[in-house]
Design a protein around this motif. Structure first.
Motif: not given
Length: 367
Positions: A223, A225, A348-349, A352, A355
């Motif tokens: 991720a 991010e 996230i995966n 979402p 999150v």
């Protein structure tokens, strides 16, 4: 039969995004009108009962499968033979398949993804059978593949109870603190029993920090991010000082791994994080990892529907009070951060919309 065509629809098959290049039947035997088989799919072994089309049908034929392809090894004082059916499936299909006997006294678990070595669920629980906060093992089935043992099936005493996650969400308008304290006591009892049954050690905090830092890099690769938290998290881990003790632990503890009975909580599913290799899951680790799992699970339960935020802090405090003394609050916070970062990558995966919950925890911990 086309096992590859059907396996991708199974809950226990965790490589759905990967192309299936190879399916190899390692061992098999007829089982009624079906075939009981250990199948290597790409490089991973699975335990299946397949029909003529290659579809897994174990849930509806468990009484025929019995101890599977292995040798049944009963625990001391338990019945010699494999539990007799009929059986009913426990809940929906999960990463493993569990069934309860008709008279509700035994639960049988079939391990679907197989890895070499004694499964921690069997290994740990067999050594702490007197602990009041676990379900004792009655026996297990084991086979040998390539000169290494594989655990196929286990049986435990069935203890009726409510799932702690579901129960926590049912406490709208009331506190979860009393239950959280009981969970703390149960976790302490299990950790104490494991420390008496298996070797323990003391390691420097820098060893813990290195492990958490390595995992952070892996999470960032999953991720990107999380990149913006890299330096702050590494600084947090690098500030850890002193020593901490390690031992065998649950390894994947959260509210969903607890059963609420009228007078106590029972810890279940001692396999550890399913994404980690079995050899890694059998290594000693800090008990604080288990505590972090419950702290994060309480936070999820308190915030995921917005109706339980009032008891989050109180429940966390009472859980830790119920557990008792803690080696090091900074190391506990580092494990909580690690768990929250893992949750961010997961959500996230996968989900979402969720999150925000772990992201807020990460930012609280990092200031």
């Amino acid at each position: 039969m086309s096992i590859a065509q059907h396996i991708i629809n199974e809950r226990f098959y965790g490589a759905k995004s990967h192309t299936i290049d190879d399916v190899d039947i390692v061992a098999s035997q007829p089982c009624g009108d079906n075939t009981l088989a250990i199948v290597r799919i790409n490089s991973t072994l699975y335990q299946l009962l397949v029909d003529a089309d290659g579809k897994d049908v174990l849930p509806t034929h468990v009484a025929e499968v019995a101890a599977s392809l292995g040798t049944w090894r009963p625990s001391a004082g338990a019945p010699e033979n494999f539990p007799t059916g009929p059986f009913r499936q426990l809940g929906a299909e999960q990463s493993n398949s569990s069934f309860i006997t008709e008279n509700n006294d035994v639960i049988v678990k079939y391990f679907r993804k197989l890895e070499a070595g004694l499964n921690p669920d069997v290994e740990l629980l067999s050594k702490i059978s007197e602990c009041p906060n676990i379900a004792p093992v009655l026996g297990y089935s084991e086979t040998t593949i390539g000169n290494r043992p594989y655990t196929l099936v286990m049986a435990q005493k069935f203890i009726p109870g409510d799932n702690a996650w579901a129960y926590a969400l049912s406490t709208t308008g009331s506190s979860f603190a009393w239950d959280a304290e009981l969970i703390g006591q149960a976790t302490r009892n299990v950790h104490t029993a494991l420390a008496e049954a298996f070797p323990t050690a003391v390691v420097p905090a820098s060893t813990i920090a290195q492990g958490l830092s390595t995992r952070l890099e892996s999470l960032i690769s999953q991720a990107p991010e999380l990149e913006r938290y890299r330096q702050a998290a590494l600084s947090f881990y690098g500030s850890l000082e002193g020593d901490t003790h390690i031992q065998r632990i649950h390894g994947d503890l959260h509210l969903g791994q607890l059963l609420k009975t009228p007078d106590r909580y029972i810890l279940i599913d001692f396999e550890g994080e399913p994404a980690r290799p079995l050899d890694d899951r059998r290594l000693p680790d800090s008990p604080l990892r288990d505590l972090a799992g419950i702290v994060r699970s309480i936070d999820y339960a308190a915030h995921f529907d917005g109706e339980h935020t009032s008891w989050a802090n109180e429940a966390t405090a009472l859980f830790l009070a119920g557990y008792g003394s803690i080696d090091d609050q900074d190391i506990l916070n580092a494990y909580i951060l690690d768990k929250a970062l893992y949750e961010v990558a997961y959500e996230i995966n996968n989900r979402p919309d969720w999150v925000k919950i772990p992201l807020e925890a990460v930012e609280r911990l990092l200031g």
